[in-house]
Design an enzyme around this catalytic site. Structure first.
Site, PDB file in Angstrom:
ATOM      1  N   ASN A  71       0.873  -1.184   0.000  1.00 23.34           N
ATOM      2  CA  ASN A  71       0.000   0.000   0.000  1.00 23.34           C
ATOM      3  C   ASN A  71       0.903   1.225   0.000  1.00 23.34           C
ATOM      4  O   ASN A  71       1.526   1.550   0.996  1.00 23.34           O
ATOM      5  CB  ASN A  71      -0.888  -0.037   1.256  1.00 23.34           C
ATOM      6  N   LYS A  86       0.089   4.278  -0.241  1.00 22.60           N
ATOM      7  CA  LYS A  86      -0.518   5.468   0.379  1.00 22.60           C
ATOM      8  C   LYS A  86      -0.332   6.686  -0.546  1.00 22.60           C
ATOM      9  O   LYS A  86      -0.319   6.518  -1.755  1.00 22.60           O
ATOM     10  CB  LYS A  86       0.053   5.672   1.781  1.00 22.60           C
ATOM     11  N   HIS A  97      -9.241   1.120   5.181  1.00 23.85           N
ATOM     12  CA  HIS A  97      -7.946   1.327   5.847  1.00 23.85           C
ATOM     13  C   HIS A  97      -8.124   2.269   7.036  1.00 23.85           C
ATOM     14  O   HIS A  97      -8.924   3.207   6.977  1.00 23.85           O
ATOM     15  CB  HIS A  97      -6.936   1.904   4.852  1.00 23.85           C
ATOM     16  N   GLU A 133      -6.435   4.649   8.063  1.00 17.62           N
ATOM     17  CA  GLU A 133      -6.214   6.075   7.770  1.00 17.62           C
ATOM     18  C   GLU A 133      -7.457   6.704   7.151  1.00 17.62           C
ATOM     19  O   GLU A 133      -7.718   7.890   7.344  1.00 17.62           O
ATOM     20  CB  GLU A 133      -4.978   6.228   6.861  1.00 17.62           C
ATOM     21  N   GLU A 174      -4.720  -4.795  10.684  1.00 16.74           N
ATOM     22  CA  GLU A 174      -3.691  -3.772  10.837  1.00 16.74           C
ATOM     23  C   GLU A 174      -3.923  -3.008  12.135  1.00 16.74           C
ATOM     24  O   GLU A 174      -4.712  -2.050  12.154  1.00 16.74           O
ATOM     25  CB  GLU A 174      -3.747  -2.791   9.665  1.00 16.74           C
ATOM     26  N   GLY A 211       3.227   2.401  10.653  1.00 10.13           N
ATOM     27  CA  GLY A 211       4.176   3.502  10.478  1.00 10.13           C
ATOM     28  C   GLY A 211       4.934   3.866  11.748  1.00 10.13           C
ATOM     29  O   GLY A 211       5.577   4.915  11.815  1.00 10.13           O
ATOM     30  N   SER A 263       4.146  -1.963  10.109  1.00 11.23           N
ATOM     31  CA  SER A 263       5.602  -2.012  10.236  1.00 11.23           C
ATOM     32  C   SER A 263       6.210  -3.355   9.826  1.00 11.23           C
ATOM     33  O   SER A 263       7.144  -3.841  10.458  1.00 11.23           O
ATOM     34  CB  SER A 263       6.031  -1.632  11.660  1.00 11.23           C
TER      35      SER A 263
HETATM   36  P1  13P Z   1       3.516   0.519   7.500  1.00 10.89           P
HETATM   37  O1  13P Z   1       4.014  -0.777   6.900  1.00 10.89           O
HETATM   38  O2  13P Z   1       4.214   1.723   6.966  1.00 10.89           O
HETATM   39  O3  13P Z   1       3.467   0.449   8.990  1.00 10.89           O
HETATM   40  O4  13P Z   1       1.987   0.681   7.006  1.00 10.89           O
HETATM   41  C1  13P Z   1       1.112  -0.372   7.141  1.00 10.89           C
HETATM   42  C2  13P Z   1      -0.133  -0.061   6.412  1.00 10.89           C
HETATM   43  O5  13P Z   1      -0.883   0.815   6.824  1.00 10.89           O
HETATM   44  C3  13P Z   1      -0.430  -0.802   5.189  1.00 10.89           C
HETATM   45  O6  13P Z   1      -1.726  -0.575   4.749  1.00 10.89           O
END
Ligand code: 13P
Length: 271
Positions: A28, A30, A114, A116, A186, A192, A232
């Site tokens: 992903n 983003k 997601h 976010e 997640e 992150g 992560s």
């Molecule tokens: P990270 O791998 O940067 O922690 O992000 C995970 C994520 O949100 C994948 O959708």
């Protein structure tokens, strides 16, 4: 759906081997990468993942780069995913992108729900449900994201939160819909932050999700469902995660922006 005949000699024997769940690693991206940067990364990935077998791979660049990525991916086994979509086909919905448009761009998958989106853009279980329905109705497969915040984990309600998200997101769905769905667990506190859930922490939630699906749908659907872990994920922790019985893949953020680290994650069996 996801037949797989080969062995996984590098992994310890586990139930998943007999269930035939094909490991699925998705990146992903983003809100990262312009069209030009996308093409450069796709070219690198095509090279480094050319020989990959028995792992499904997908990438989710931003909307603006999907079409270019699809052109560049022609002839490759890497799948393409959108990071979201709207549930209407067309109309007066300024700023939204429909499932028809996502399909036309060459996507096979859509990531939906997601954290976010839930956190910054007001996504709810109900809107997630509508988006998943629309995606499936248009022949897209879905990566449906769930996961608790740090506060929710500290309050000990993480299972309840994931349960609510699953019940809400999959409301009114039949078994057929589940055949084209992947769930990504997640935990928000691991996204992150560099703080991965331990394989055991992830496994207990994955097992819980599978049991929930067994209860809501059927044992067969639950056994076939692929559940990715996200938060992560790096080349250093992927193997321990993939050794867990109920972890069938990863949804990778930061480490998917670099061809070397993403390829090493995809090649977890070779470690
Ligand atoms: P990270 O791998 O940067 O922690 O992000 C995970 C994520 O949100 C994948 O959708």
């Amino acid at each position: 759906m996801v037949g797989r005949s080969g062995d996984r000699e590098n992994l310890k024997t586990k139930e998943v081997d007999f269930m035939g769940r094909l490991p699925f690693i998705a990146g992903n991206w983003k809100m990262n990468k312009t069209v030009e940067e996308t093409l450069a990364l796709v070219r690198e990935l095509k090279g480094s993942l050319k020989e990959i077998k028995e792992v499904e791979v997908a990438i989710a660049p931003p909307f603006t780069a999907l079409h270019a990525a699809a052109q560049e991916l022609k002839g490759s086994s890497i799948h393409l995913a959108s990071q979201n979509l709207f549930w209407e086909e067309k109309g007066a919905f300024t700023g939204e992108i429909s499932p028809v448009m996502i399909k036309e761009c060459g996507c096979q998958y859509a990531i939906i729900g997601h954290s976010e989106r839930r956190q910054h853009f007001g996504e709810t279980d109900e809107t997630v449900n509508r988006r998943i329905k629309a995606a499936l109705n248009h022949g897209l497969k879905v990566i449906f994201c769930v996961g608790e915040t740090l506060q929710e984990r500290e309050q000990g309600v993480n299972f309840l939160v994931v349960e609510r998200q699953i019940e809400g997101g999959l409301k009114d769905f039949g078994e057929l819909a589940l055949q084209n769905l992947v769930i990504a667990y997640e935990p928000v506190w691991a996204i992150g932050t560099g703080k991965t859930a331990t394989p055991q922490q992830a496994e207990e939630v994955h097992l819980f999700i599978r049991q929930k699906i067994r209860f809501l749908f059927s044992p067969k659907i639950a056994d076939e469902l692929r559940i990715q872990y996200g938060g992560s994920v790096t080349p250093d922790n992927i193997k321990g995660l993939m050794e867990q019985e109920n972890i069938d893949g990863a949804l990778v953020g930061g480490a998917s922006l670099n061809a070397d680290s993403f390829s090493r994650i995809v090649r977890f069996k070779e470690m």
